[in-house]
Scaffold this motif. Structure first.
Motif, PDB file in Angstrom:
ATOM      1  N   GLU A  71     -23.279  43.451 -12.594  1.00  0.00           N
ATOM      2  CA  GLU A  71     -24.297  45.038 -11.336  1.00  0.00           C
ATOM      3  C   GLU A  71     -23.490  44.572 -10.843  1.00  0.00           C
ATOM      4  N   TYR A  72     -23.692  43.173 -10.087  1.00  0.00           N
ATOM      5  CA  TYR A  72     -23.735  42.610  -8.591  1.00  0.00           C
ATOM      6  C   TYR A  72     -23.138  42.475  -8.336  1.00  0.00           C
ATOM      7  N   LYS A  73     -21.796  41.991  -8.610  1.00  0.00           N
ATOM      8  CA  LYS A  73     -19.975  41.580  -8.809  1.00  0.00           C
ATOM      9  C   LYS A  73     -20.183  42.270  -6.766  1.00  0.00           C
ATOM     10  N   GLN A  74     -20.055  43.362  -6.406  1.00  0.00           N
ATOM     11  CA  GLN A  74     -19.811  44.336  -5.087  1.00  0.00           C
ATOM     12  C   GLN A  74     -20.229  42.599  -4.485  1.00  0.00           C
ATOM     13  N   GLN A  75     -21.913  42.746  -4.521  1.00  0.00           N
ATOM     14  CA  GLN A  75     -22.830  41.586  -3.128  1.00  0.00           C
ATOM     15  C   GLN A  75     -22.593  40.103  -3.505  1.00  0.00           C
ATOM     16  N   LEU A  76     -21.885  39.831  -4.765  1.00  0.00           N
ATOM     17  CA  LEU A  76     -21.568  38.598  -4.955  1.00  0.00           C
ATOM     18  C   LEU A  76     -20.457  38.236  -4.001  1.00  0.00           C
ATOM     19  N   VAL A 115     -36.297  41.783 -15.369  1.00  0.00           N
ATOM     20  CA  VAL A 115     -36.027  40.517 -14.634  1.00  0.00           C
ATOM     21  C   VAL A 115     -34.854  40.129 -14.169  1.00  0.00           C
ATOM     22  N   PHE A 116     -33.899  39.642 -14.769  1.00  0.00           N
ATOM     23  CA  PHE A 116     -33.074  38.961 -14.325  1.00  0.00           C
ATOM     24  C   PHE A 116     -32.237  39.725 -12.994  1.00  0.00           C
ATOM     25  N   SER A 117     -32.312  41.088 -13.336  1.00  0.00           N
ATOM     26  CA  SER A 117     -32.051  41.914 -12.319  1.00  0.00           C
ATOM     27  C   SER A 117     -32.167  42.019 -10.714  1.00  0.00           C
ATOM     28  N   ILE A 143     -32.031  37.224  -9.675  1.00  0.00           N
ATOM     29  CA  ILE A 143     -30.782  36.960  -9.530  1.00  0.00           C
ATOM     30  C   ILE A 143     -30.644  38.169  -7.772  1.00  0.00           C
ATOM     31  N   GLY A 144     -30.512  39.411  -7.600  1.00  0.00           N
ATOM     32  CA  GLY A 144     -31.276  40.329  -6.647  1.00  0.00           C
ATOM     33  C   GLY A 144     -32.170  39.455  -5.998  1.00  0.00           C
ATOM     34  N   SER A 200     -33.466  29.079 -16.919  1.00  0.00           N
ATOM     35  CA  SER A 200     -34.336  28.701 -15.592  1.00  0.00           C
ATOM     36  C   SER A 200     -32.660  29.379 -14.251  1.00  0.00           C
ATOM     37  N   VAL A 201     -33.701  29.927 -13.333  1.00  0.00           N
ATOM     38  CA  VAL A 201     -32.770  30.850 -12.957  1.00  0.00           C
ATOM     39  C   VAL A 201     -33.280  29.943 -11.509  1.00  0.00           C
ATOM     40  N   ARG A 202     -31.872  29.206 -10.685  1.00  0.00           N
ATOM     41  CA  ARG A 202     -31.960  28.841 -10.044  1.00  0.00           C
ATOM     42  C   ARG A 202     -31.034  28.819  -8.191  1.00  0.00           C
ATOM     43  N   ASP A 203     -31.037  28.690  -7.110  1.00  0.00           N
ATOM     44  CA  ASP A 203     -30.518  29.446  -6.157  1.00  0.00           C
ATOM     45  C   ASP A 203     -30.515  28.137  -5.080  1.00  0.00           C
TER      46      ASP A 203
END
Length: 193
Positions: free
Chosen positions: A53-58, A84-86, A89-90, A120-123
């Motif tokens: 879904e976020y491919k273009q922004q990524l 949740v994950f959207s 990641i967003g 976990s989701v880390r950035d």
């Protein structure tokens, strides 16, 4: 004429803020009203769908999403887990540091028991200041920069959704270094895997 122009700009901004607020209230109401029907879900599939879904922004932000190991099966609701994950990641994309490539890593973590699964989701984004860390899951308390668009309900919705799934979510962050959200959910029975 400039006074009229200033007043028009002010009214347009106020209307936009009001629209965001109403949208946020409706989003929270939808989350609160959502029925809970749980089924075995492979988290890796949900994450893949969100990344697509976020491919273009990524791609535009030279971002890289890595899944460090196979993600667990959990008992959940596909739509709610997608939300949740959207959101997580967003937010990582929204609050990245523009002059360095964004890296988002998603990995299984040690859970509190065998009946639970943790991920976990880390950035490596802007991070959250210590004074705002306790506010991230409260509605309409934005811990990010006010210049970045948002209604301030995204993480409040995530918190409620994870709670509806019988789970929990925690956050750790360091300004300038990034943020880590750790979710703990109900593990799907072995027969589902």
């Amino acid at each position: 004429a400039s006074v009229l122009s200033d007043a028009t700009n002010y009214m347009a901004k106020a209307a936009a803020r009001l629209e965001q607020l109403v949208s946020g209230v409706l989003e929270l109401a939808r989350v609160s009203a959502t029925e809970r029907s749980l089924e075995p879900i492979r988290l890796g599939e949900i994450v893949s769908e969100v990344v697509e879904e976020y491919k273009q922004q990524l791609d535009q932000s030279s971002a890289k999403v890595t899944t460090l190991a196979e993600l667990p099966y959990v008992l959940g609701n596909r739509t709610q887990l997608y939300q949740v994950f959207s959101n997580l990641i967003g937010n990582a994309i929204k609050y990245r540091i523009p002059d360095r490539p964004l890296i988002i890593s998603i990995a299984p973590e040690k859970a509190s028991s065998r009946r639970r699964a943790s991920v976990s989701v880390r950035d490596n984004g802007r991070g959250i200041s210590p004074k705002n860390l306790d506010l991230v899951f409260k509605p309409f308390n934005r811990a990010g920069e006010s210049a970045i668009d948002g209604s301030g309900v995204g993480l409040a919705c995530v918190h409620r959704l994870v709670g509806k799934l019988g789970g929990s979510i925690d956050v750790e962050s360091a300004e300038g270094c990034g943020t880590a959200f750790t979710l703990e959910l109900r593990r799907a029975p072995e027969s589902s895997t």
